[in-house]
Design a protein around this motif. Structure first.
Motif, PDB file in Angstrom:
ATOM      1  N   VAL A 114      45.012  40.201  46.281  1.00 12.87           N
ATOM      2  CA  VAL A 114      44.150  39.998  45.120  1.00 12.87           C
ATOM      3  C   VAL A 114      42.736  40.337  45.571  1.00 12.87           C
ATOM      4  O   VAL A 114      42.153  39.614  46.378  1.00 12.87           O
ATOM      5  N   ARG A 115      42.204  41.439  45.052  1.00 16.54           N
ATOM      6  CA  ARG A 115      40.901  41.896  45.519  1.00 16.54           C
ATOM      7  C   ARG A 115      39.756  41.121  44.885  1.00 16.54           C
ATOM      8  O   ARG A 115      39.930  40.429  43.891  1.00 16.54           O
ATOM      9  N   ARG A 116      38.606  41.260  45.487  1.00 16.87           N
ATOM     10  CA  ARG A 116      37.439  40.459  45.129  1.00 16.87           C
ATOM     11  C   ARG A 116      37.040  40.623  43.663  1.00 16.87           C
ATOM     12  O   ARG A 116      36.473  39.720  43.056  1.00 16.87           O
ATOM     13  N   GLY A 117      37.342  41.780  43.081  1.00  9.38           N
ATOM     14  CA  GLY A 117      36.982  42.024  41.692  1.00  9.38           C
ATOM     15  C   GLY A 117      37.655  41.087  40.706  1.00  9.38           C
ATOM     16  O   GLY A 117      37.219  40.987  39.557  1.00  9.38           O
ATOM     17  N   ALA A 118      38.726  40.395  41.124  1.00  6.15           N
ATOM     18  CA  ALA A 118      39.407  39.458  40.235  1.00  6.15           C
ATOM     19  C   ALA A 118      38.666  38.127  40.116  1.00  6.15           C
ATOM     20  O   ALA A 118      39.042  37.281  39.302  1.00  6.15           O
ATOM     21  N   PHE A 119      37.620  37.937  40.927  1.00  5.76           N
ATOM     22  CA  PHE A 119      36.884  36.672  40.957  1.00  5.76           C
ATOM     23  C   PHE A 119      35.465  36.881  40.450  1.00  5.76           C
ATOM     24  O   PHE A 119      34.834  37.914  40.716  1.00  5.76           O
ATOM     25  N   GLN A 120      34.937  35.866  39.765  1.00  6.94           N
ATOM     26  CA  GLN A 120      33.536  35.919  39.382  1.00  6.94           C
ATOM     27  C   GLN A 120      32.653  35.612  40.585  1.00  6.94           C
ATOM     28  O   GLN A 120      31.595  36.218  40.774  1.00  6.94           O
ATOM     29  N   GLN A 121      33.088  34.656  41.406  1.00  8.79           N
ATOM     30  CA  GLN A 121      32.372  34.297  42.629  1.00  8.79           C
ATOM     31  C   GLN A 121      33.362  34.301  43.786  1.00  8.79           C
ATOM     32  O   GLN A 121      34.523  33.914  43.624  1.00  8.79           O
TER      33      GLN A 121
END
Length: 283
Positions: free
Chosen positions: A64-71
């Protein structure tokens, strides 16, 4: 070591719920590998693939890459080894994530209660407009660096055949029927978009044909002497294939089947910031 992440938005929350649910269906205990740019899920004790023989136990690798998270913030074990490896029960994470259905946000944080925990905090909206939160403290084992070699990322040579999968419902229906008859299935594919699934017992023989499935562009890099019409095959445990087809909850934008002749089957699902690989060794 520190880790904190936040997910907001209906689409991203649903995606994380589906990812954690898929991981729980395919692995009882998993290692969550926290890296500066992603979270990676792998089965505990999965020692990767030995390139020489491509032998392994059935297992998954989900990123799950960082783009899936707001922070997304983390500090690893050291500057040179900027990672954190956490072993946890996959169903515990899935159950906590499911409580975020309809929520406004979900937060993940590495904490220490009476033991190391992955704390999942879900912000819910009440009918009166007041914010409510549900907090799950999931016990985890922080793996020492000497144990990291037990869960390396997959590293493989190019597959002998790579092909797009047929419609999911159609494929699952066929595999379900075959699973009711026998334990093994022979999967074959070539570089002309053809794929077959077959099984044979003393009393019955079943074979399903697919054509015009298409091959990914990487397939063009096979050796020039290779006949694109020739079929590459692998015989696998039908129950493992069915477990994956029934267990995955991601709605992929791309689904591939990679075959190493008589050695290994790899199923790859990709959706925006998520990629999932599932490996089934030859029998």
């Amino acid at each position: 070591m520190k880790f904190r992440a936040k997910i907001t938005g209906k689409g991203r929350l649903e995606l994380f719920i589906h990812v954690s649910g898929t991981v729980a269906r395919l692995a009882k205990v998993c290692v969550l590998r926290v890296r500066p740019d992603s979270l990676c899920f792998g089965p505990a004790g999965f020692r990767g693939l030995r390139e020489a023989g491509l032998r392994c136990e059935a297992g998954l690798w989900c990123e799950v890459r960082r783009g899936a998270f707001q922070q997304f913030r983390m500090e690893g074990a050291s500057e040179d080894l900027d990672e954190i490896h956490l072993e946890l029960t996959a169903e515990h994470l899935s159950r906590a994530a499911r409580s975020a259905a309809g929520a406004s946000s979900l937060k993940l944080q590495l904490t220490h209660r009476r033991c190391p925990c992955l704390t999942v905090a879900v912000a819910l909206a009440s009918p009166l407009g007041r914010a409510r939160s549900v907090v799950h403290d999931l016990p985890v084992q922080v793996l020492p660096r000497r144990a990291w070699r037990d869960c390396p990322p997959p590293s493989l040579r190019a597959a002998d055949a790579s092909i797009h999968l047929p419609r999911w419902k159609t494929l699952r229906s066929i595999v379900e029927r075959m699973a009711n008859v026998g334990d093994h299935v022979l999967v074959e594919a070539n570089l002309r978009g053809r794929m077959t699934l077959s099984m044979e017992t003393e009393v019955v023989s079943i074979k399903s044909y697919f054509k015009n499935l298409g091959n990914p562009p990487e397939s063009a890099g096979v050796p020039p002497h290779r006949d694109p019409e020739s079929m590459v095959q692998v015989r696998i445990d039908n129950r493992k294939l069915l477990q994956f087809l029934e267990g995955q909850q991601i709605n992929p934008t791309m689904a591939l089947c990679n075959i190493w002749d008589n050695s290994l089957l790899q199923l790859v699902l990709v959706q925006e910031d998520v990629s999932l690989q599932y490996f089934i060794p030859a029998l």
